[in-house]
Design an enzyme around this catalytic site. Structure first.
Site, PDB file in Angstrom:
ATOM      1  N   GLU A 133       6.462 -19.035  48.936  1.00  0.00           N
ATOM      2  CA  GLU A 133       5.005 -18.915  48.969  1.00  0.00           C
ATOM      3  C   GLU A 133       4.450 -19.990  48.046  1.00  0.00           C
ATOM      4  O   GLU A 133       5.047 -20.284  46.998  1.00  0.00           O
ATOM      5  CB  GLU A 133       4.583 -17.527  48.476  1.00  0.00           C
ATOM      6  CG  GLU A 133       3.068 -17.386  48.361  1.00  0.00           C
ATOM      7  CD  GLU A 133       2.603 -15.949  48.141  1.00  0.00           C
ATOM      8  OE1 GLU A 133       3.391 -15.133  47.645  1.00  0.00           O
ATOM      9  OE2 GLU A 133       1.434 -15.677  48.462  1.00  0.00           O
ATOM     10  N   CYS A 167       1.023 -13.044  49.831  1.00  0.00           N
ATOM     11  CA  CYS A 167      -0.410 -12.751  49.960  1.00  0.00           C
ATOM     12  C   CYS A 167      -1.213 -13.920  50.508  1.00  0.00           C
ATOM     13  O   CYS A 167      -2.324 -13.702  51.011  1.00  0.00           O
ATOM     14  CB  CYS A 167      -0.977 -12.327  48.618  1.00  0.00           C
ATOM     15  SG  CYS A 167      -0.425 -10.700  48.089  1.00  0.00           S
ATOM     16  N   ASN A 192       1.660  -9.410  56.211  1.00  0.00           N
ATOM     17  CA  ASN A 192       2.523  -9.496  55.024  1.00  0.00           C
ATOM     18  C   ASN A 192       2.735  -8.110  54.415  1.00  0.00           C
ATOM     19  O   ASN A 192       3.595  -7.367  54.836  1.00  0.00           O
ATOM     20  CB  ASN A 192       1.928 -10.464  53.998  1.00  0.00           C
ATOM     21  CG  ASN A 192       2.677 -10.437  52.684  1.00  0.00           C
ATOM     22  OD1 ASN A 192       3.913 -10.453  52.688  1.00  0.00           O
ATOM     23  ND2 ASN A 192       1.986 -10.367  51.568  1.00  0.00           N
ATOM     24  N   GLU A 193       1.905  -7.770  53.462  1.00  0.00           N
ATOM     25  CA  GLU A 193       2.145  -6.531  52.701  1.00  0.00           C
ATOM     26  C   GLU A 193       1.028  -5.564  53.044  1.00  0.00           C
ATOM     27  O   GLU A 193       0.233  -5.192  52.194  1.00  0.00           O
ATOM     28  CB  GLU A 193       2.126  -6.898  51.221  1.00  0.00           C
ATOM     29  CG  GLU A 193       2.834  -5.957  50.320  1.00  0.00           C
ATOM     30  CD  GLU A 193       2.890  -6.513  48.901  1.00  0.00           C
ATOM     31  OE1 GLU A 193       1.821  -6.779  48.317  1.00  0.00           O
ATOM     32  OE2 GLU A 193       4.005  -6.677  48.386  1.00  0.00           O
TER      33      GLU A 193
HETATM   34  O1  AHR Z   1       5.564 -12.455  45.294  1.00  0.00           O
HETATM   35  C1  AHR Z   1       4.249 -12.408  44.821  1.00  0.00           C
HETATM   36  C2  AHR Z   1       3.378 -11.470  45.647  1.00  0.00           C
HETATM   37  O2  AHR Z   1       3.822 -10.165  45.548  1.00  0.00           O
HETATM   38  C3  AHR Z   1       3.370 -11.744  47.117  1.00  0.00           C
HETATM   39  O3  AHR Z   1       2.479 -12.727  47.466  1.00  0.00           O
HETATM   40  C4  AHR Z   1       2.937 -10.433  47.695  1.00  0.00           C
HETATM   41  O4  AHR Z   1       3.428 -10.227  48.995  1.00  0.00           O
HETATM   42  C5  AHR Z   1       3.429  -9.432  46.693  1.00  0.00           C
HETATM   43  O5  AHR Z   1       2.432  -8.556  46.331  1.00  0.00           O
END
Ligand code: AHR
Length: 666
Positions: A56, A252, A383-384
């Site tokens: 990322e 994120c 993603n999350e």
């Molecule tokens: O790894 C850092 C962040 O942690 C990532 O962007 C996210 O997916 C998670 O909350």
């Protein structure tokens, strides 16, 4: 037989003595007293958990890191248009700098800089500070390039210099012959000295006006010497992990704080000047670590990610926005009846990656220099994410993607934590929907990781596969600026990873997160790899990932562990490598004392008189690696004598030991 794991030199000096000692110490009766790890070599199972990379652009891991463009705000598109730049005037020169937007380079890159020189003096213009300075290495060459135009009858010329903080010149180039239309001009600059914190001066010589855009100082020394290529020392660290897959671009940043700031892959391919810059989602996330100059130029975009996957022999795993902004921020949602463009983005991405060069998106890939497909078989939907809103959106994606591309396995989210209400809402739903792969995330303390070494022992073998897609031990608390990459953290991760590998029929994939941190520019800690403008090192966690990734083998082997401990301090898993005919045993000892364990290879006989051991150990749990001491905690390779299918192995205090033993079925 006794296996003594020690420094290679001391080991060989003591070898004869130990062989004699082993026959005294390691009688069958003595062995029977030891904690015992029994490996069932004759019962090979699933392929071992794939150990991959999570990338990322956080902590300046992309712009300012892996993407080695030296010029910050090269296209004058930052909201503060001259951020990173400073006016300079030499020898009585004067003039004005103005960011303008009439007749720009293209619509995605609407601003450019106009330099108007009134008094020529010895040059008027501007200097760029780079990312924490402009890194130069003595003797290395850079391509300076700029899009420029001038309508003057006698256009001014441009002097390009890299200079030290005290003004000493470390390299220079000159450009002239500017015309009324936008045109790309290039020259070569050779650095005469090493300096991690130089700056770039652009001096316009002569009275007149010059428009500038896409100002670039790019190293020639890139991974595979590619123009617009990646920083080679960082890619080498990735290659040394032998990653099975690469997950990109996050994280994120896929989601964005709101939907307007989400990651859109289509704006990250093609001509660099056409890639539309956006604010990096980590720019303003943490008040304690503001990064006001953190943007995404997308010089490292989806084509470059796929290319990197190919270079690393890693399966590509792109994660796409599913119509939801980050739920820790706005949680903005795309209404369900407006989701089609997002689903179309996924279909188009599959075509961009896998379609023939004659297809519309395959042709875009081919035009970028890669007519052959990239063989993408994994795709993340969101993603999350969490909640019913996620399930509704995933269902719509899955309906279309499964019908059109059954060959692509979809990765779905289990939310941000490994055991909360969000997680327990999502898992049953995803099981019911027969999701392919569920992405679990865990940022927790060492204790959680040690205790979770058996987390997957009871998971359903017939449901969706697990992707432990983000995990890292937090020495203080999640994302605390005080977290450290200690050996204790890495040891706890290793213990946990034995549980992943033992349960490979469920846990298909795993990746540590985040990957990179610039020592001056991080927002999140801990990270797997730290770097500055010229150097980089792997943390103890990096070496744990490497041991599990490199010594993965081809099939897991069942392991029984009898330690007699009430609080476990010994963890084990094993695999077979059909290619090399070796049994691989991974042993993690969370004990302050060196100790012996008995290793039994059931159903096999050893076929060589020695084996290899890879040992990562440190008696000090707080030990860390650093730029000054990059391999304080790093694996050491040794050999040990093998005389049978049962032997004692000596484990160092606080250690991860990988044994490789040639063997054949009985
Ligand atoms: O790894 C850092 C962040 O942690 C990532 O962007 C996210 O997916 C998670 O909350």
């Amino acid at each position: 037989m006794k296996t003594q794991l020690d420094s290679p030199v001391r080991y060989s000096q003591r070898c004869v003595f130990l062989c004699i000692l082993s026959s005294i110490v390691c009688t069958g009766a003595a062995l029977a007293q030891l904690p015992t790890v029994t490996v069932h070599v004759d019962k090979p199972g699933a392929p071992p958990t794939q150990i991959g990379i999570f990338f990322e652009d956080i902590n300046y891991g992309g712009d300012g890191g892996l993407y080695p463009e030296r010029v910050k705000n090269r296209s004058f598109e930052f909201p503060v248009p001259l951020m990173g730049w400073q006016e300079i005037a030499r020898g009585g020169a004067s003039g004005a700098l103005a960011v303008r937007d009439e007749q720009p380079l293209n619509a995605n890159n609407p601003h450019y800089l106009r330099v108007r020189v009134e008094n020529a003096g010895e040059g008027f213009g501007l200097a760029n500070e780079g990312f924490f300075g402009i890194a130069l290495e003595q003797g290395k060459e850079f391509t300076f390039s700029v899009s420029a135009r001038s309508s003057d009858a006698t256009p001014p010329s441009l002097v390009v210099q890299v200079v030290r903080a005290d003004g000493m010149r470390l390299g220079e180039g000159r450009l002239s012959g500017f015309t009324a239309g936008w045109k790309r001009h290039t020259c070569t600059i050779r650095a005469t000295a090493t300096d991690p914190k130089a700056r770039l001066n652009l001096l316009v010589l002569g009275r007149g006006t010059l428009d500038l855009d896409m100002v670039s100082l790019f190293p020639r020394d890139t991974w595979k010497s590619r123009p617009n290529g990646l920083r080679p020392d960082l890619v080498q660290l990735l290659a040394d992990l032998k990653p099975a897959f690469l997950r990109f671009p996050g994280g994120c940043i896929v989601e964005g704080r709101d939907l307007s700031r989400r990651y859109q892959w289509k704006t990250t391919i093609g001509d660099l000047a056409e890639r539309r810059l956006i604010i990096n989602r980590w720019n303003d996330q943490f008040r304690h670590r503001p990064a006001p100059d953190y943007f995404q130029s997308f010089g490292l975009g989806f084509f470059e990610y796929f290319q990197l996957c190919e270079d690393l022999s890693a399966a590509p795993l792109p994660i796409l926005n599913c119509g939801m902004a980050c739920q820790f921020n706005t949680g903005e949602l795309v209404p369900l009846d407006q989701l089609d463009p997002f689903i179309q983005d996924a279909l188009d991405l599959i075509e961009f990656a896998n379609g023939p060069a004659t297809s519309p998106w395959g042709a875009r890939r081919a035009a970028m220099g890669h007519p052959a497909p990239f063989s993408m078989r994994l795709l993340g939907v969101g993603n999350e994410q969490w909640g019913p809103q996620y399930i509704e959106r995933y269902e719509r994606f899955a309906k279309v993607l499964k019908a059109r591309h059954p060959e692509v396995q979809l990765v779905t989210s289990a939310g941000p934590r490994p055991n909360d209400d969000l997680f327990h809402f999502l898992w049953p739903k995803l099981r019911e929907l027969k999701a392919d792969i569920v992405d679990e995330h865990s940022y927790a303390n060492p204790d959680w990781f040690f205790k979770s070494a058996n987390r997957y022992d009871g998971y359903d073998r017939y449901g969706p596969k697990v992707f432990m897609g983000e995990y890292a031990v937090q020495s203080v608390r999640t994302a605390s600026p005080d977290n450290r990459n200690t050996w204790e953290c890495a040891l706890a991760e290793a213990a946990f990873m034995t549980g992943l590998e033992r349960n490979s029929e469920v846990v298909m994939m795993a990746s540590y997160a985040p990957l990179f941190g610039h020592v001056e520019g991080w927002q999140w800690t801990p990270n797997l790899i730290w770097f500055d403008n010229l150097r980089a090192y792997g943390t103890p966690s990096y070496y744990v990932q490497q041991l599990f990734g490199v010594h993965r083998g081809t099939h897991i082997l069942p392991v029984e562990l009898k330690s007699g401990e009430t609080t476990p301090t010994l963890y084990a898993c094993a695999a077979r490598d059909e290619r090399s005919g070796e049994v691989i045993v991974k042993l993690v000892s969370n004990s302050a004392r060196e100790r012996e364990v008995r290793v039994q290879l059931a159903g096999a006989k050893a076929t060589a008189s020695s084996g290899k051991a890879f040992v990562l150990a440190n008696a000090e749990l707080k030990a860390e690696n650093s730029l000054a001491e990059p391999t304080r905690v790093a694996p050491v390779e040794k050999t040990f004598p093998v005389t049978g299918a049962e032997f004692a192995s000596s484990l160092a205090a606080y250690s991860v030991t990988v044994l490789r033993i040639k063997s054949a079925s009985e």
